[in-house]
Scaffold this motif. Structure first.
Motif, PDB file in Angstrom:
ATOM      1  N   PRO A 176       0.818  -1.226   0.000  1.00 42.81           N
ATOM      2  CA  PRO A 176       0.000   0.000   0.000  1.00 42.81           C
ATOM      3  C   PRO A 176       0.851   1.275   0.000  1.00 42.81           C
ATOM      4  O   PRO A 176       0.538   2.235  -0.713  1.00 42.81           O
ATOM      5  CB  PRO A 176      -0.826  -0.125   1.286  1.00 42.81           C
ATOM      6  CG  PRO A 176      -0.901  -1.599   1.542  1.00 42.81           C
ATOM      7  CD  PRO A 176       0.424  -2.135   1.094  1.00 42.81           C
ATOM      8  N   ALA A 177       1.934   1.283   0.770  1.00 36.88           N
ATOM      9  CA  ALA A 177       2.802   2.474   0.808  1.00 36.88           C
ATOM     10  C   ALA A 177       3.507   2.657  -0.534  1.00 36.88           C
ATOM     11  O   ALA A 177       3.587   3.779  -1.049  1.00 36.88           O
ATOM     12  CB  ALA A 177       3.820   2.354   1.942  1.00 36.88           C
ATOM     13  N   ILE A 178       4.005   1.579  -1.098  1.00 35.84           N
ATOM     14  CA  ILE A 178       4.706   1.669  -2.382  1.00 35.84           C
ATOM     15  C   ILE A 178       3.781   2.196  -3.461  1.00 35.84           C
ATOM     16  O   ILE A 178       4.153   3.079  -4.242  1.00 35.84           O
ATOM     17  CB  ILE A 178       5.307   0.299  -2.766  1.00 35.84           C
ATOM     18  CG1 ILE A 178       6.455  -0.028  -1.806  1.00 35.84           C
ATOM     19  CG2 ILE A 178       5.766   0.278  -4.220  1.00 35.84           C
ATOM     20  CD1 ILE A 178       6.992  -1.436  -1.928  1.00 35.84           C
ATOM     21  N   ILE A 179       2.553   1.703  -3.504  1.00 31.30           N
ATOM     22  CA  ILE A 179       1.576   2.182  -4.490  1.00 31.30           C
ATOM     23  C   ILE A 179       1.325   3.676  -4.296  1.00 31.30           C
ATOM     24  O   ILE A 179       1.294   4.445  -5.264  1.00 31.30           O
ATOM     25  CB  ILE A 179       0.269   1.366  -4.401  1.00 31.30           C
ATOM     26  CG1 ILE A 179       0.512  -0.058  -4.907  1.00 31.30           C
ATOM     27  CG2 ILE A 179      -0.863   2.042  -5.167  1.00 31.30           C
ATOM     28  CD1 ILE A 179      -0.609  -1.039  -4.598  1.00 31.30           C
ATOM     29  N   LEU A 180       1.148   4.106  -3.054  1.00 30.04           N
ATOM     30  CA  LEU A 180       0.930   5.527  -2.766  1.00 30.04           C
ATOM     31  C   LEU A 180       2.091   6.374  -3.272  1.00 30.04           C
ATOM     32  O   LEU A 180       1.886   7.368  -3.978  1.00 30.04           O
ATOM     33  CB  LEU A 180       0.748   5.738  -1.256  1.00 30.04           C
ATOM     34  CG  LEU A 180       0.757   7.204  -0.797  1.00 30.04           C
ATOM     35  CD1 LEU A 180      -0.511   7.920  -1.250  1.00 30.04           C
ATOM     36  CD2 LEU A 180       0.926   7.281   0.712  1.00 30.04           C
ATOM     37  N   TYR A 181       3.317   5.994  -2.923  1.00 26.08           N
ATOM     38  CA  TYR A 181       4.478   6.796  -3.321  1.00 26.08           C
ATOM     39  C   TYR A 181       4.641   6.829  -4.837  1.00 26.08           C
ATOM     40  O   TYR A 181       4.928   7.884  -5.411  1.00 26.08           O
ATOM     41  CB  TYR A 181       5.750   6.275  -2.643  1.00 26.08           C
ATOM     42  CG  TYR A 181       5.695   6.366  -1.131  1.00 26.08           C
ATOM     43  CD1 TYR A 181       5.203   7.501  -0.490  1.00 26.08           C
ATOM     44  CD2 TYR A 181       6.115   5.317  -0.334  1.00 26.08           C
ATOM     45  CE1 TYR A 181       5.134   7.579   0.888  1.00 26.08           C
ATOM     46  CE2 TYR A 181       6.057   5.392   1.052  1.00 26.08           C
ATOM     47  CZ  TYR A 181       5.559   6.527   1.655  1.00 26.08           C
ATOM     48  OH  TYR A 181       5.492   6.601   3.024  1.00 26.08           O
ATOM     49  N   GLU A 182       4.442   5.713  -5.491  1.00 27.35           N
ATOM     50  CA  GLU A 182       4.577   5.690  -6.948  1.00 27.35           C
ATOM     51  C   GLU A 182       3.494   6.521  -7.626  1.00 27.35           C
ATOM     52  O   GLU A 182       3.777   7.254  -8.578  1.00 27.35           O
ATOM     53  CB  GLU A 182       4.586   4.249  -7.463  1.00 27.35           C
ATOM     54  CG  GLU A 182       5.872   3.527  -7.115  1.00 27.35           C
ATOM     55  CD  GLU A 182       5.904   2.078  -7.550  1.00 27.35           C
ATOM     56  OE1 GLU A 182       4.816   1.466  -7.762  1.00 27.35           O
ATOM     57  OE2 GLU A 182       7.012   1.524  -7.665  1.00 27.35           O
ATOM     58  N   LYS A 183       2.248   6.441  -7.147  1.00 23.00           N
ATOM     59  CA  LYS A 183       1.164   7.252  -7.724  1.00 23.00           C
ATOM     60  C   LYS A 183       1.446   8.747  -7.538  1.00 23.00           C
ATOM     61  O   LYS A 183       1.068   9.560  -8.375  1.00 23.00           O
ATOM     62  CB  LYS A 183      -0.176   6.914  -7.064  1.00 23.00           C
ATOM     63  CG  LYS A 183      -0.850   5.698  -7.613  1.00 23.00           C
ATOM     64  CD  LYS A 183      -2.229   5.528  -6.991  1.00 23.00           C
ATOM     65  CE  LYS A 183      -2.944   4.326  -7.530  1.00 23.00           C
ATOM     66  NZ  LYS A 183      -4.250   4.111  -6.893  1.00 23.00           N
ATOM     67  N   PHE A 184       2.101   9.078  -6.439  1.00 27.67           N
ATOM     68  CA  PHE A 184       2.402  10.470  -6.139  1.00 27.67           C
ATOM     69  C   PHE A 184       3.543  11.010  -7.005  1.00 27.67           C
ATOM     70  O   PHE A 184       3.707  12.204  -7.138  1.00 27.67           O
ATOM     71  CB  PHE A 184       2.759  10.618  -4.650  1.00 27.67           C
ATOM     72  CG  PHE A 184       2.679  12.023  -4.158  1.00 27.67           C
ATOM     73  CD1 PHE A 184       1.473  12.543  -3.713  1.00 27.67           C
ATOM     74  CD2 PHE A 184       3.801  12.837  -4.145  1.00 27.67           C
ATOM     75  CE1 PHE A 184       1.391  13.849  -3.261  1.00 27.67           C
ATOM     76  CE2 PHE A 184       3.725  14.144  -3.689  1.00 27.67           C
ATOM     77  CZ  PHE A 184       2.520  14.651  -3.243  1.00 27.67           C
ATOM     78  N   GLY A 185       4.323  10.112  -7.594  1.00 28.45           N
ATOM     79  CA  GLY A 185       5.427  10.541  -8.444  1.00 28.45           C
ATOM     80  C   GLY A 185       6.809  10.253  -7.886  1.00 28.45           C
ATOM     81  O   GLY A 185       7.821  10.662  -8.467  1.00 28.45           O
ATOM     82  N   PHE A 186       6.867   9.536  -6.771  1.00 31.50           N
ATOM     83  CA  PHE A 186       8.163   9.126  -6.245  1.00 31.50           C
ATOM     84  C   PHE A 186       8.740   8.047  -7.157  1.00 31.50           C
ATOM     85  O   PHE A 186       8.002   7.231  -7.708  1.00 31.50           O
ATOM     86  CB  PHE A 186       8.024   8.566  -4.821  1.00 31.50           C
ATOM     87  CG  PHE A 186       7.893   9.622  -3.757  1.00 31.50           C
ATOM     88  CD1 PHE A 186       8.991   9.998  -3.001  1.00 31.50           C
ATOM     89  CD2 PHE A 186       6.669  10.232  -3.514  1.00 31.50           C
ATOM     90  CE1 PHE A 186       8.871  10.964  -2.013  1.00 31.50           C
ATOM     91  CE2 PHE A 186       6.531  11.199  -2.532  1.00 31.50           C
ATOM     92  CZ  PHE A 186       7.643  11.571  -1.778  1.00 31.50           C
ATOM     93  N   VAL A 187      10.069   8.066  -7.297  1.00 34.68           N
ATOM     94  CA  VAL A 187      10.762   7.129  -8.170  1.00 34.68           C
ATOM     95  C   VAL A 187      11.663   6.230  -7.317  1.00 34.68           C
ATOM     96  O   VAL A 187      12.386   6.724  -6.445  1.00 34.68           O
ATOM     97  CB  VAL A 187      11.601   7.894  -9.221  1.00 34.68           C
ATOM     98  CG1 VAL A 187      12.396   6.941 -10.087  1.00 34.68           C
ATOM     99  CG2 VAL A 187      10.699   8.783 -10.068  1.00 34.68           C
ATOM    100  N   LEU A 188      11.625   4.934  -7.602  1.00 37.09           N
ATOM    101  CA  LEU A 188      12.446   3.975  -6.870  1.00 37.09           C
ATOM    102  C   LEU A 188      13.919   4.287  -7.096  1.00 37.09           C
ATOM    103  O   LEU A 188      14.375   4.409  -8.227  1.00 37.09           O
ATOM    104  CB  LEU A 188      12.125   2.555  -7.325  1.00 37.09           C
ATOM    105  CG  LEU A 188      12.904   1.436  -6.659  1.00 37.09           C
ATOM    106  CD1 LEU A 188      12.560   1.340  -5.171  1.00 37.09           C
ATOM    107  CD2 LEU A 188      12.629   0.109  -7.352  1.00 37.09           C
ATOM    108  N   GLN A 189      14.674   4.407  -6.007  1.00 36.61           N
ATOM    109  CA  GLN A 189      16.102   4.676  -6.084  1.00 36.61           C
ATOM    110  C   GLN A 189      16.935   3.437  -5.773  1.00 36.61           C
ATOM    111  O   GLN A 189      18.097   3.372  -6.149  1.00 36.61           O
ATOM    112  CB  GLN A 189      16.489   5.799  -5.109  1.00 36.61           C
ATOM    113  CG  GLN A 189      15.852   7.120  -5.443  1.00 36.61           C
ATOM    114  CD  GLN A 189      16.226   7.617  -6.822  1.00 36.61           C
ATOM    115  OE1 GLN A 189      17.394   7.739  -7.152  1.00 36.61           O
ATOM    116  NE2 GLN A 189      15.233   7.880  -7.658  1.00 36.61           N
TER     117      GLN A 189
END
Length: 153
Positions: A120-133
Motif C-alpha cells: 500500500p505504501a509503495i503504491i501511494l508513493y509511486e502514484k504520487f510521483g516518487f521514483v524507486l532509487q
C-alpha cells in the motif's frame, strides 16, 4: 485538518506514540516481522519528545488520525515516517499529508523509505510521483526500498 504537533509536550507525544503503534503493527504484519523485533514499534514516548524532527498531524473528528514525521537537511526533505491509524485507512489521508509536506518544504528532493512488502505504501508513493532509487537489506533482515521525489519549480 493538518497542523504542526508540539511533540515536546508529553500528551502530544503520547498521542503520536499511539498512532505509530497502531499503524506500525499493521506494517510489521505486512513485513512478516515480530512486533518486538520491529524498530518503529520500539520507539518510546520519551524518544518522540526528544526528537529533533518535525511532526504534523491530520485530525479527523477531533482524533489524531495520522502523523507525518519530517527532517530537512540542506536541500533534502526526508519523510522519516508517515503513519495512519488503521481506523482511518483508505480515506486519502496519507496522500493529503504528502501533498502538505511537498508544499511546505521547499526542497528540490524529498526522500522516503518503506519495507518492500508494504505494497500500500509503495503504491501511494509511486502514484504520487516518487521514483524507486534502490533496495537494501536492513541488519534485522527487512528488505527496504528507497524512493525520491524531485520537485520542479
Amino acid at each position: 485538518m493538518i497542523r504542526k504537533l508540539n511533540h515536546k509536550k508529553e500528551q502530544v507525544s503520547k498521542d503520536i506514540y499511539h498512532v505509530f503503534q497502531a499503524s506500525y503493527k499493521i506494517e510489521a504484519k505486512l513485513l512478516q516481522v515480530k512486533f518486538q523485533d520491529f524498530p518503529p514499534l520500539k520507539r518510546t514516548v520519551n524518544e518522540f519528545q526528544d526528537s529533533t524532527t518535525n511532526f504534523y498531524g491530520f485530525w479527523k473528528a477531533s482524533k489524531l488520525a495520522a502523523v507525518i514525521e519530517i527532517d530537512k537537511v540542506n536541500n533534502i526533505t526526508d519523510i522519516c515516517s508517515l503513519v495512519v491509524h488503521p481506523l482511518f485507512f483508505r480515506q486519502g489521508i496519507a496522500k493529503k499529508l504528502l501533498e502538505f509536506a511537498v508544499e511546505l518544504y521547499n526542497s528540490e528532493i524529498i526522500i522516503v523509505e518503506t519495507g518492500l512488502a508494504n505494497k500500500p505504501a509503495i503504491i501511494l508513493y509511486e502514484k504520487f510521483g516518487f521514483v524507486l532509487q534502490g533496495k537494501y537489506m536492513t541488519s534485522i533482515g527487512i528488505e527496504k526500498v528507497k524512493f525520491s521525489f524531485h520537485k520542479t519549480h
